[in-house]
Design a protein around this motif. Structure first.
Motif, PDB file in Angstrom:
ATOM      1  N   GLU A 108      -6.399  12.742  -6.622  1.00 38.43           N
ATOM      2  CA  GLU A 108      -5.322  12.659  -6.081  1.00 38.43           C
ATOM      3  C   GLU A 108      -4.140  14.320  -5.922  1.00 38.43           C
ATOM      4  O   GLU A 108      -3.621  14.862  -5.651  1.00 38.43           O
ATOM      5  CB  GLU A 108      -4.905  11.376  -6.207  1.00 38.43           C
ATOM      6  N   GLN A 109      -5.072  14.592  -6.999  1.00 38.51           N
ATOM      7  CA  GLN A 109      -4.104  15.581  -8.132  1.00 38.51           C
ATOM      8  C   GLN A 109      -4.403  17.410  -6.381  1.00 38.51           C
ATOM      9  O   GLN A 109      -3.694  17.888  -6.982  1.00 38.51           O
ATOM     10  CB  GLN A 109      -4.290  15.993  -9.616  1.00 38.51           C
ATOM     11  N   ASP A 147     -11.373   6.657  -5.292  1.00 34.77           N
ATOM     12  CA  ASP A 147     -10.525   6.407  -5.092  1.00 34.77           C
ATOM     13  C   ASP A 147      -9.094   5.516  -5.734  1.00 34.77           C
ATOM     14  O   ASP A 147      -9.407   4.772  -6.773  1.00 34.77           O
ATOM     15  CB  ASP A 147     -10.265   5.767  -3.887  1.00 34.77           C
ATOM     16  N   PRO A 148      -7.827   5.856  -5.495  1.00 38.90           N
ATOM     17  CA  PRO A 148      -7.224   5.317  -6.680  1.00 38.90           C
ATOM     18  C   PRO A 148      -6.821   4.029  -7.162  1.00 38.90           C
ATOM     19  O   PRO A 148      -7.085   3.401  -7.769  1.00 38.90           O
ATOM     20  CB  PRO A 148      -6.070   5.480  -7.441  1.00 38.90           C
ATOM     21  N   THR A 182      -4.274   7.963 -12.942  1.00 37.43           N
ATOM     22  CA  THR A 182      -4.214   9.076 -12.707  1.00 37.43           C
ATOM     23  C   THR A 182      -4.875   9.783 -14.190  1.00 37.43           C
ATOM     24  O   THR A 182      -5.870  10.479 -14.402  1.00 37.43           O
ATOM     25  CB  THR A 182      -3.423  10.129 -11.972  1.00 37.43           C
ATOM     26  N   THR A 232       0.040   9.946  -7.380  1.00 39.28           N
ATOM     27  CA  THR A 232      -0.631  10.037  -8.161  1.00 39.28           C
ATOM     28  C   THR A 232       0.288   8.866  -9.759  1.00 39.28           C
ATOM     29  O   THR A 232       1.352   8.499  -8.810  1.00 39.28           O
ATOM     30  CB  THR A 232       0.450  11.336  -9.665  1.00 39.28           C
ATOM     31  N   ASN A 251      -5.755  16.758  -3.523  1.00 44.94           N
ATOM     32  CA  ASN A 251      -5.583  16.204  -2.502  1.00 44.94           C
ATOM     33  C   ASN A 251      -4.242  15.009  -2.542  1.00 44.94           C
ATOM     34  O   ASN A 251      -4.748  13.439  -2.595  1.00 44.94           O
ATOM     35  CB  ASN A 251      -6.834  16.030  -1.414  1.00 44.94           C
ATOM     36  N   LYS A 252      -3.044  15.669  -1.792  1.00 45.42           N
ATOM     37  CA  LYS A 252      -1.834  14.901  -2.116  1.00 45.42           C
ATOM     38  C   LYS A 252      -2.656  13.591  -0.749  1.00 45.42           C
ATOM     39  O   LYS A 252      -2.141  12.370  -1.197  1.00 45.42           O
ATOM     40  CB  LYS A 252      -0.908  15.146  -1.049  1.00 45.42           C
ATOM     41  N   LYS A 253      -3.759  13.552  -0.113  1.00 50.01           N
ATOM     42  CA  LYS A 253      -4.286  12.423   1.115  1.00 50.01           C
ATOM     43  C   LYS A 253      -4.506  11.330   0.682  1.00 50.01           C
ATOM     44  O   LYS A 253      -5.090  10.982   0.902  1.00 50.01           O
ATOM     45  CB  LYS A 253      -4.709  13.565   2.056  1.00 50.01           C
ATOM     46  N   ARG A 254      -5.262  11.878  -0.700  1.00 49.61           N
ATOM     47  CA  ARG A 254      -6.063  10.309  -1.080  1.00 49.61           C
ATOM     48  C   ARG A 254      -5.107   9.859  -2.198  1.00 49.61           C
ATOM     49  O   ARG A 254      -5.771   8.088  -2.346  1.00 49.61           O
ATOM     50  CB  ARG A 254      -6.609  11.818  -2.602  1.00 49.61           C
ATOM     51  N   GLY A 255      -3.626   9.810  -1.807  1.00 51.10           N
ATOM     52  CA  GLY A 255      -2.970   8.613  -3.153  1.00 51.10           C
ATOM     53  C   GLY A 255      -1.984   9.733  -3.459  1.00 51.10           C
ATOM     54  O   GLY A 255      -2.033  11.003  -4.143  1.00 51.10           O
TER      55      GLY A 255
END
Length: 415
Positions: A215-216, A290-291, A228, A224, A218-222
């Protein structure tokens, strides 16, 4: 430590006194965003670390006041954390002074004698390329993991956990690993970068790709958050045990692929280290792409790891990424991703592991590239508004190369 010549002192602060309280005695290091000095607290007679920001000349008075207000707000958060654990470096003061006609915001922190975890691991590697036994590594990282757990319970995320931000010192004759740079130094660096790029007040993301979560990149992954930090802590554990960095790659694109490849999670077994099914399962969850599939905080991760090492299985609730907390919301990634710019990383398909980079490169949303293709360009990096906190004169450890002074402000070095 010998005092450096004044010509090496960008602010010419050596030998001066700030606010009639902190006597600057020595230049420790200088990086791209700031300068670190050793000083003396005149009232207490104790050594301190003074970190000064290289603020842009075009910083308007209102921008200065806004930055100082942010720094003071973060100082309150850090002061609260330090009251809850001794394993986070203590912030003593924050303010601004003028030197050579230039406005200089500064932080005053406790002075630590010792070495970063990165330096410690490099010294060990010179003796033997093998890593530590798992039990020894867990004991070494325990103070830092629990300090992160304290912060996470307060809804505070670090977002740049790495060996250069973990400092090995001794307290009462016992080794203790302390966490450095909780937000404030990155706030200073972000402000400098933002002004220098004539950007808006939206902060770019500041992290180190070798320890970055999907996610760091690629913002689309959610968003931080505390999860993280869990990802980064798991990467560090794998590195300490295996003697190799957990993520393979010589540029941010390759590192993103390694962080987000479902076919090759960067666990101990991926590094050829034998471990139990329970421990491997804990690491796979901590390193989930996935976070929401990770442990929600460092305490949950470390408790599960300790249980797994004892042969016990634990159940931990899934992450709720909607409850990120005040600090995480305020410091959330804000990357201007144009439609179609971000692409999912291809699945790594075996072959030789790429060589490691000598220095971290600026981060950008990765795209697929063929073998031998050039790495992400600086133009794309600026367009996406993402960067890496690094030292202009540091080697891959985040510390300066031989013969130069360590950098603490933007490379997470020693205090």
């Amino acid at each position: 430590m010998a005092e450096r010549p004044a010509s090496r002192d960008p602010f010419e602060l050596c030998g001066t006194t700030i606010v009639a309280k902190y006597r600057i005695t020595e230049l420790v290091g200088s990086g791209g965003f700031g300068v670190v000095y050793k000083g003396e607290h005149l009232d207490l007679g104790e050594p301190v670390a003074v970190k000064c920001l290289k603020s842009p000349p075009e910083f308007a008075p209102e921008e200065r006041e806004r930055l100082l207000a942010v720094l003071r707000g973060e100082a309150k958060t850090l002061h609260k954390l330090c009251g809850l654990t001794s394993n986070i470096v203590r912030l003593l003061d924050v303010g601004a002074t003028t030197s050579r006609g230039q406005w200089v915001p500064y932080l005053v922190l406790e002075w630590l004698d010792g070495e970063t975890l990165n330096e410690h691991l490099r010294a060990r590697a010179e003796q033997s390329p093998r890593g530590m036994p798992l039990a020894e590594a867990v004991d070494l990282l325990e103070p830092a993991a629990r300090a992160l757990g304290v912060a996470h319970r307060q809804k505070v995320a670090h977002r740049d956990v790495k060996p250069d931000n973990l400092f090995l010192t001794h307290v009462g004759g016992k080794p203790v690993l302390k966490v450095l740079d909780f937000g404030i130094a990155k706030t200073m660096a972000d402000a400098s970068y933002t002004a220098a790029q004539n950007a808006t007040m939206k902060h770019p993301s500041a992290f180190t790709p070798s320890y970055g979560a999907p996610e760091q990149f690629n913002k689309k992954r959610g968003p931080t958050g505390t999860w993280t930090d869990v990802f980064a802590l798991a990467l560090i554990l794998v590195e300490v045990v295996s003697g190799e960095r957990a993520l393979d790659g010589d540029d941010p694109t390759q590192l993103y692929i390694a962080a987000a490849d479902p076919a090759a999670r960067p666990t101990l077994r991926h590094r050829g280290i034998e471990t139990t099914d329970l421990v491997e399962a804990v690491l796979r969850r901590a390193l989930a792409i996935d976070p929401q599939d990770r442990y929600p905080d460092a305490d949950a991760f470390w408790d599960a790891l300790r249980d797994a090492m004892a042969g016990r299985s634990t159940q931990t609730p899934r992450v709720d990424v909607s409850e990120t907390g005040e600090f995480v919301t305020r410091h959330a990634i804000d990357v201007d991703v144009r439609p179609g710019a971000a692409r999912e990383p291809p699945t790594a398909g075996g072959g030789a592991r790429p060589a490691r980079a000598a220095k971290e490169a600026p981060v950008a949303e990765p795209t697929e590239r063929s073998a031998g293709a050039p790495s992400v360009s600086s133009a794309v990096t600026k367009e996406l508004g993402v960067r890496v906190v690094e030292s202009a004169d540091a080697d891959e450890t985040g510390k300066p190369s031989a013969g130069s002074a360590p950098t603490a402000l933007d490379a997470g070095g020693a205090h």
